[in-house]
Write an enzyme that holds these catalytic residues in place. Structure first.
Site, short mmCIF file in Angstrom:
data_model
loop_
_atom_site.label_atom_id
_atom_site.label_comp_id
_atom_site.label_asym_id
_atom_site.label_seq_id
_atom_site.Cartn_x
_atom_site.Cartn_y
_atom_site.Cartn_z
N LYS A 123 0.82 -1.21 0.00
CA LYS A 123 0.00 0.00 0.00
C LYS A 123 0.85 1.26 0.00
O LYS A 123 0.46 2.28 -0.57
CB LYS A 123 -0.94 0.02 1.21
CG LYS A 123 -2.10 -0.92 1.07
CD LYS A 123 -3.23 -0.52 2.00
CE LYS A 123 -4.44 -1.40 1.81
NZ LYS A 123 -5.49 -1.15 2.78
N LYS A 208 -5.07 -10.57 -6.79
CA LYS A 208 -6.34 -10.84 -6.12
C LYS A 208 -7.44 -9.87 -6.55
O LYS A 208 -7.14 -8.73 -6.93
CB LYS A 208 -6.16 -10.86 -4.60
CG LYS A 208 -6.10 -9.54 -3.95
CD LYS A 208 -6.07 -9.63 -2.43
CE LYS A 208 -5.98 -8.19 -1.95
NZ LYS A 208 -5.91 -7.93 -0.58
N LYS A 211 -10.99 -4.07 -4.65
CA LYS A 211 -11.79 -2.88 -4.98
C LYS A 211 -10.93 -1.78 -5.57
O LYS A 211 -11.43 -0.86 -6.19
CB LYS A 211 -12.56 -2.39 -3.75
CG LYS A 211 -11.72 -2.10 -2.53
CD LYS A 211 -12.59 -2.07 -1.27
CE LYS A 211 -11.80 -2.45 -0.05
NZ LYS A 211 -12.44 -3.42 0.79
P1 TYM Z 1 -10.64 -5.67 3.56
O1 TYM Z 1 -11.64 -4.60 3.68
O2 TYM Z 1 -9.51 -5.48 2.61
O3 TYM Z 1 -11.34 -7.02 3.17
C1 TYM Z 1 -12.47 -7.48 3.87
C2 TYM Z 1 -12.49 -9.01 3.91
O4 TYM Z 1 -12.57 -9.53 2.57
C3 TYM Z 1 -11.52 -10.46 2.36
N1 TYM Z 1 -11.09 -10.36 0.96
C4 TYM Z 1 -10.95 -11.41 0.14
N2 TYM Z 1 -11.17 -12.73 0.32
C5 TYM Z 1 -10.97 -13.54 -0.74
N3 TYM Z 1 -10.56 -13.10 -1.95
C6 TYM Z 1 -10.33 -11.78 -2.18
N4 TYM Z 1 -9.95 -11.36 -3.39
C7 TYM Z 1 -10.54 -10.87 -1.11
N5 TYM Z 1 -10.41 -9.52 -0.98
C8 TYM Z 1 -10.75 -9.23 0.30
C9 TYM Z 1 -10.42 -10.03 3.31
O5 TYM Z 1 -9.53 -11.08 3.60
C10 TYM Z 1 -11.22 -9.60 4.52
O6 TYM Z 1 -11.57 -10.70 5.31
N6 TYM Z 1 -7.56 -5.25 7.46
C11 TYM Z 1 -8.89 -5.69 7.10
C12 TYM Z 1 -10.01 -5.09 7.92
C13 TYM Z 1 -9.87 -5.26 9.40
C14 TYM Z 1 -10.13 -6.46 10.13
C15 TYM Z 1 -9.96 -6.11 11.50
C16 TYM Z 1 -10.49 -7.75 9.75
C17 TYM Z 1 -9.55 -4.30 10.29
N7 TYM Z 1 -9.60 -4.79 11.58
C18 TYM Z 1 -10.13 -7.07 12.51
C19 TYM Z 1 -10.65 -8.71 10.76
C20 TYM Z 1 -10.47 -8.37 12.13
C21 TYM Z 1 -9.15 -5.30 5.64
O7 TYM Z 1 -8.64 -4.30 5.16
O8 TYM Z 1 -10.05 -6.05 4.99
#
Ligand code: TYM
Length: 345
Positions: A123, A208, A211
């Protein structure tokens, strides 16, 4: 850390979160949300699902639209099946305990642990001197998000694995340094499962689904209509070979493997089972079948999303109630932790 106490005896709590965006995609759904919904059906588990607006400001953001993107994510959670009566749904910034615990954990985590985080490197890009300090300590706030509820399980996609390992390291280090032989925090288990754990871009099977990809054709958004979904699948990159009969033969065929994985995740099958049905057939036959299951699965979610998002007051009510419930759990944990480290109040 052999002297780390691990005998945590608290309740089973499930927690997970997503970045606020109006554009949740199939990867978010199959990697995370689908498992969130399944876990909430177990009455022995308490589930907390939140929207990480504090993490959102680690990158440039628009303050004018942030509240609406939080509402939009909440609506997507509910449309996908998260039930506000069974699960606690809230915005991270509405629970101050996350930030309070994050400060304490900033003093537990080691610089070297954070320097190994690949998501920061991705990032921050080439010019990491210009990245916000918040982006660097992002995984520490994530650990606080989890441990402020003493969550025992975190359902996420595979890309979050490294952050969850850091959370475990922080919990273990805190327990060792302050626990006096007791496990104050659980060593949280990541729940990363099934063929949906890593959904790849429809345009490039080696990166992957995300968004932030500039091409909207790279992903299926939860609010895409049936025509759009069918068109994106039709355009998805593939290779000229028919589908093989075994999973081993998908090796080296990233795009084919991804489409089979999506089909498997949507229909609750393994990739082997999907190949049992489609092995030997070309994409001319497989893609329309995939489009059909994707539309069948996603159409009710996008209809429900559109209905919910038109009623902001109802979403705000759900988020307010969720925040209240979340604060009631998080506040005592932060109070206990502050006492343990020797703070005044
Ligand atoms: P974020 O917003 O990037 O993604 C949200 C969830 O979607 C999953 N995900 C995917 N799974 C499979 N294939 C993909 N292409 C794909 N893209 C996204 C992510 O693994 C995630 O589960 N850091 C985290 C948010 C966060 C969080 C937390 C999660 C902040 N605090 C505490 C769990 C517990 C994030 O940016 O997710």
């Amino acid at each position: 850390m052999s002297d780390t106490p691990t005998d945590y005896k608290g309740p089973q709590r499930v927690l997970s979160g997503m970045q606020p965006t109006g554009r949740l995609h199939l990867g978010n759904y199959l990697g995370a949300l689908k498992n969130w919904v399944a876990l909430q059906e177990d009455p022995t588990r308490e589930c907390f699902y939140f929207i990480v607006d504090m993490h959102a400001i680690t990158m440039p953001h628009d303050p004018a639209t942030l509240p609406d993107t939080v509402r939009s994510a909440a609506a997507a959670y509910i449309a996908a099946g998260v039930d506000p009566e069974k699960s606690t749904i809230f915005a991270q910034s509405a629970v101050p305990a996350h930030a309070e615990l994050a400060w304490i954990f900033n003093c537990v985590a080691r610089l070297g642990w954070l320097e190994r985080m690949t998501q920061f490197k991705d990032k921050a890009g080439k010019d990491k001197e210009r990245a916000s300090v918040g982006l660097f300590t992002y995984p520490v706030l994530q650990a606080a998000d989890i441990l402020v509820y003493k969550a025992t399980e975190v359902p996420v996609g595979e890309d979050q694995k490294q952050h969850l390992e850091l959370c475990r390291d922080i919990a273990a280090r805190f327990n060792r340094d302050y626990g006096k032989g007791e496990a104050i925090f659980p060593i949280t288990e990541p729940v990363i499962q099934g063929p949906g754990a890593r959904i790849m871009s429809l345009r490039d099977g080696t990166s992957k689904m995300s968004k932030s990809d500039v091409s909207d054709n790279s992903r299926i958004n939860l609010e895409d209509d049936a025509d759009m979904i069918a068109r994106k699948i039709k355009k998805a990159k593939t290779d000229p070979e028919p589908l093989p009969a075994t999973v081993e033969e998908l090796e080296g065929r990233a795009e084919a493997s991804n489409l089979v994985g999506i089909y498997a995740a949507l229909t609750n099958q393994t990739k082997a089972e999907v190949l049992g049905e489609f092995g030997g057939q070309g994409f001319g036959a497989f893609k329309p079948a995939l489009a059909d299951v994707a539309v069948e699965y996603l159409a009710p979610i996008s209809d429900e999303y559109r209905r919910l998002i038109s009623d902001k007051a109802e979403i705000d009510r759900i988020l307010a109630k969720g925040a209240e419930r979340a604060r009631a759990v998080a506040q005592p944990v932060v109070a206990e932790t502050k006492k343990i480290v020797g703070f005044w109040g």
